[in-house]
Design a protein around this motif. Structure first.
Motif, PDB file in Angstrom:
ATOM      1  N   GLN A   1       0.822  -1.209   0.000  1.00 20.91           N
ATOM      2  CA  GLN A   1       0.000   0.000   0.000  1.00 20.91           C
ATOM      3  C   GLN A   1       0.859   1.263   0.000  1.00 20.91           C
ATOM      4  O   GLN A   1       0.552   2.240  -0.680  1.00 20.91           O
ATOM      5  CB  GLN A   1      -0.935  -0.011   1.216  1.00 20.91           C
ATOM      6  CG  GLN A   1      -2.020  -1.083   1.154  1.00 20.91           C
ATOM      7  CD  GLN A   1      -2.949  -1.033   2.341  1.00 20.91           C
ATOM      8  OE1 GLN A   1      -2.943  -0.069   3.105  1.00 20.91           O
ATOM      9  NE2 GLN A   1      -3.760  -2.073   2.500  1.00 20.91           N
ATOM     10  N   LYS A   2       1.941   1.258   0.771  1.00 17.89           N
ATOM     11  CA  LYS A   2       2.829   2.425   0.784  1.00 17.89           C
ATOM     12  C   LYS A   2       3.518   2.596  -0.568  1.00 17.89           C
ATOM     13  O   LYS A   2       3.713   3.728  -1.043  1.00 17.89           O
ATOM     14  CB  LYS A   2       3.869   2.270   1.889  1.00 17.89           C
ATOM     15  CG  LYS A   2       3.294   2.352   3.291  1.00 17.89           C
ATOM     16  CD  LYS A   2       4.381   2.142   4.339  1.00 17.89           C
ATOM     17  CE  LYS A   2       3.804   2.180   5.739  1.00 17.89           C
ATOM     18  NZ  LYS A   2       4.814   1.973   6.776  1.00 17.89           N
ATOM     19  N   THR A   3       3.883   1.484  -1.197  1.00 18.38           N
ATOM     20  CA  THR A   3       4.525   1.565  -2.505  1.00 18.38           C
ATOM     21  C   THR A   3       3.572   2.144  -3.550  1.00 18.38           C
ATOM     22  O   THR A   3       3.955   2.988  -4.375  1.00 18.38           O
ATOM     23  CB  THR A   3       5.018   0.181  -2.937  1.00 18.38           C
ATOM     24  OG1 THR A   3       5.893  -0.348  -1.937  1.00 18.38           O
ATOM     25  CG2 THR A   3       5.761   0.256  -4.253  1.00 18.38           C
ATOM     26  N   LEU A   4       2.315   1.715  -3.513  1.00 12.17           N
ATOM     27  CA  LEU A   4       1.326   2.270  -4.453  1.00 12.17           C
ATOM     28  C   LEU A   4       1.068   3.746  -4.182  1.00 12.17           C
ATOM     29  O   LEU A   4       0.843   4.530  -5.114  1.00 12.17           O
ATOM     30  CB  LEU A   4       0.019   1.481  -4.342  1.00 12.17           C
ATOM     31  CG  LEU A   4       0.050   0.028  -4.844  1.00 12.17           C
ATOM     32  CD1 LEU A   4      -1.315  -0.620  -4.649  1.00 12.17           C
ATOM     33  CD2 LEU A   4       0.479  -0.038  -6.299  1.00 12.17           C
ATOM     34  N   THR A   5       1.100   4.137  -2.910  1.00 12.54           N
ATOM     35  CA  THR A   5       0.908   5.557  -2.577  1.00 12.54           C
ATOM     36  C   THR A   5       2.042   6.415  -3.123  1.00 12.54           C
ATOM     37  O   THR A   5       1.818   7.540  -3.598  1.00 12.54           O
ATOM     38  CB  THR A   5       0.798   5.727  -1.055  1.00 12.54           C
ATOM     39  OG1 THR A   5      -0.252   4.897  -0.559  1.00 12.54           O
ATOM     40  CG2 THR A   5       0.535   7.165  -0.671  1.00 12.54           C
ATOM     41  N   VAL A   6       3.256   5.883  -3.091  1.00 12.96           N
ATOM     42  CA  VAL A   6       4.405   6.627  -3.608  1.00 12.96           C
ATOM     43  C   VAL A   6       4.361   6.680  -5.136  1.00 12.96           C
ATOM     44  O   VAL A   6       4.657   7.726  -5.749  1.00 12.96           O
ATOM     45  CB  VAL A   6       5.718   5.989  -3.120  1.00 12.96           C
ATOM     46  CG1 VAL A   6       6.925   6.636  -3.804  1.00 12.96           C
ATOM     47  CG2 VAL A   6       5.842   6.128  -1.608  1.00 12.96           C
TER      48      VAL A   6
ATOM     49  N   TRP B   1       8.645  14.320  -8.158  1.00  8.74           N
ATOM     50  CA  TRP B   1       7.816  13.160  -7.822  1.00  8.74           C
ATOM     51  C   TRP B   1       8.095  12.684  -6.393  1.00  8.74           C
ATOM     52  O   TRP B   1       7.171  12.472  -5.593  1.00  8.74           O
ATOM     53  CB  TRP B   1       8.116  12.065  -8.839  1.00  8.74           C
ATOM     54  CG  TRP B   1       7.230  10.852  -8.743  1.00  8.74           C
ATOM     55  CD1 TRP B   1       6.250  10.599  -7.834  1.00  8.74           C
ATOM     56  CD2 TRP B   1       7.266   9.725  -9.620  1.00  8.74           C
ATOM     57  NE1 TRP B   1       5.674   9.399  -8.070  1.00  8.74           N
ATOM     58  CE2 TRP B   1       6.273   8.833  -9.175  1.00  8.74           C
ATOM     59  CE3 TRP B   1       8.024   9.391 -10.747  1.00  8.74           C
ATOM     60  CZ2 TRP B   1       6.034   7.611  -9.802  1.00  8.74           C
ATOM     61  CZ3 TRP B   1       7.786   8.188 -11.367  1.00  8.74           C
ATOM     62  CH2 TRP B   1       6.799   7.306 -10.903  1.00  8.74           C
ATOM     63  N   CYS B   2       9.348  12.551  -6.057  1.00  3.60           N
ATOM     64  CA  CYS B   2       9.721  12.060  -4.714  1.00  3.60           C
ATOM     65  C   CYS B   2       9.298  13.041  -3.622  1.00  3.60           C
ATOM     66  O   CYS B   2       8.730  12.649  -2.584  1.00  3.60           O
ATOM     67  CB  CYS B   2      11.226  11.826  -4.650  1.00  3.60           C
ATOM     68  SG  CYS B   2      11.840  10.501  -5.714  1.00  3.60           S
TER      69      CYS B   2
END
Length: 255
Positions: free
Chosen positions: A103-108, A216-217
């Motif tokens: 979930q955190k990866t998709l949020t990023v 982006w980051c």
């Protein structure tokens, strides 16, 4: 000679007579008769019959000698079996939750997606460590040994962002939470360093790509911070120091 005969008679003189010999013989005969009668009585007693070992075993015992039978009811009713079922998995005890990592990866990866503050406000370092290793590995494949710079800038940058957020927010934030968020938001930089393996980024295309990745980051990191710390309206103030930190990683990647 008379004295010698008197000495012999005195020497062999004894109180033992023939009557005493007959009495001792009678006593020995009586003892033999008594012993023989007792022996005959013992021989006349009935001997116990042979009983097979199967008849001596209890009817409910189905095991073997010196091997106790298993009692399944005891183990099924034991309280320790319930405790093992209620224990959480080993990865959750170590703080590794693949669902939260995904979930955190998709949020990023999607800066426009709303961040879940309850998930982001966790000290999860499994993903950040993985992304730091991936960044160092891709730089190594591009011919740049920069593992020390990646780890050093990450630690110092997390300290600076943590101090800044504690000054700006009323609730405060821990160092582990800041390191977790900044580490997850390093994923776009890994994509940029992977592109550097196949072609050089020292040019107009590389510069534009690096600026896009930095934005982006920093946008993803600031979005997560304001969601976890309830800092609405302060995203640009948080995005600026984050952009400076990710700009250092971009310099490592491009040059």
């Amino acid at each position: 000679m008379s004295n010698l005969g008197q000495f012999d008679s005195d020497f062999y003189q004894s109180n033992y007579t023939i009557d005493n010999q007959e009495q001792s013989r009678n006593d020995s005969n009586a003892y033999e008769n008594l012993y023989g009668s007792r022996k005959q009585q013992a021989s006349e007693q009935p001997q116990p019959a042979f009983v097979p070992p199967e008849m001596l075993m209890p009817s409910g015992y189905a095991g073997q000698f010196f091997q106790p039978g298993s009692n399944l009811d005891y183990y099924s009713q034991s309280p320790y079996s319930d405790n093992f079922d209620e224990e959480p998995p080993l990865l959750e005890e170590l703080g590794i939750n693949f669902d939260h990592i995904w979930q955190k990866t998709l949020t990023v990866l999607n800066p426009l997606k709303a961040a879940d503050g309850s998930i982001m406000n966790e000290t999860d370092l499994a993903g950040p460590i993985l992304f730091c290793i991936a960044l160092g590995a891709t730089l190594l494949l591009a011919g740049k040994v920069q593992f020390g710079y990646v780890y050093g800038m990450s630690a110092i940058g997390c300290l600076g962002i943590c101090a800044l957020l504690n000054l700006m927010s009323s609730s405060g934030v821990s160092y582990g939470c800041v390191a977790s968020v900044l580490g997850y938001c390093l994923l776009p930089m890994v994509i940029l360093s992977s592109c550097a393996i196949f072609f050089s980024l020292q040019g107009t295309v590389g510069t534009v790509s690096a600026l896009i990745i930095i934005g982006w980051c920093s946008l993803s990191a600031s979005k997560i911070f304001i969601s976890a710390l309830d800092m609405e309206g302060q995203q640009l103030l948080i995005a600026y120091p984050c952009a400076l930190l990710y700009g250092l990683f971009a310099l490592l990647t491009v040059f």
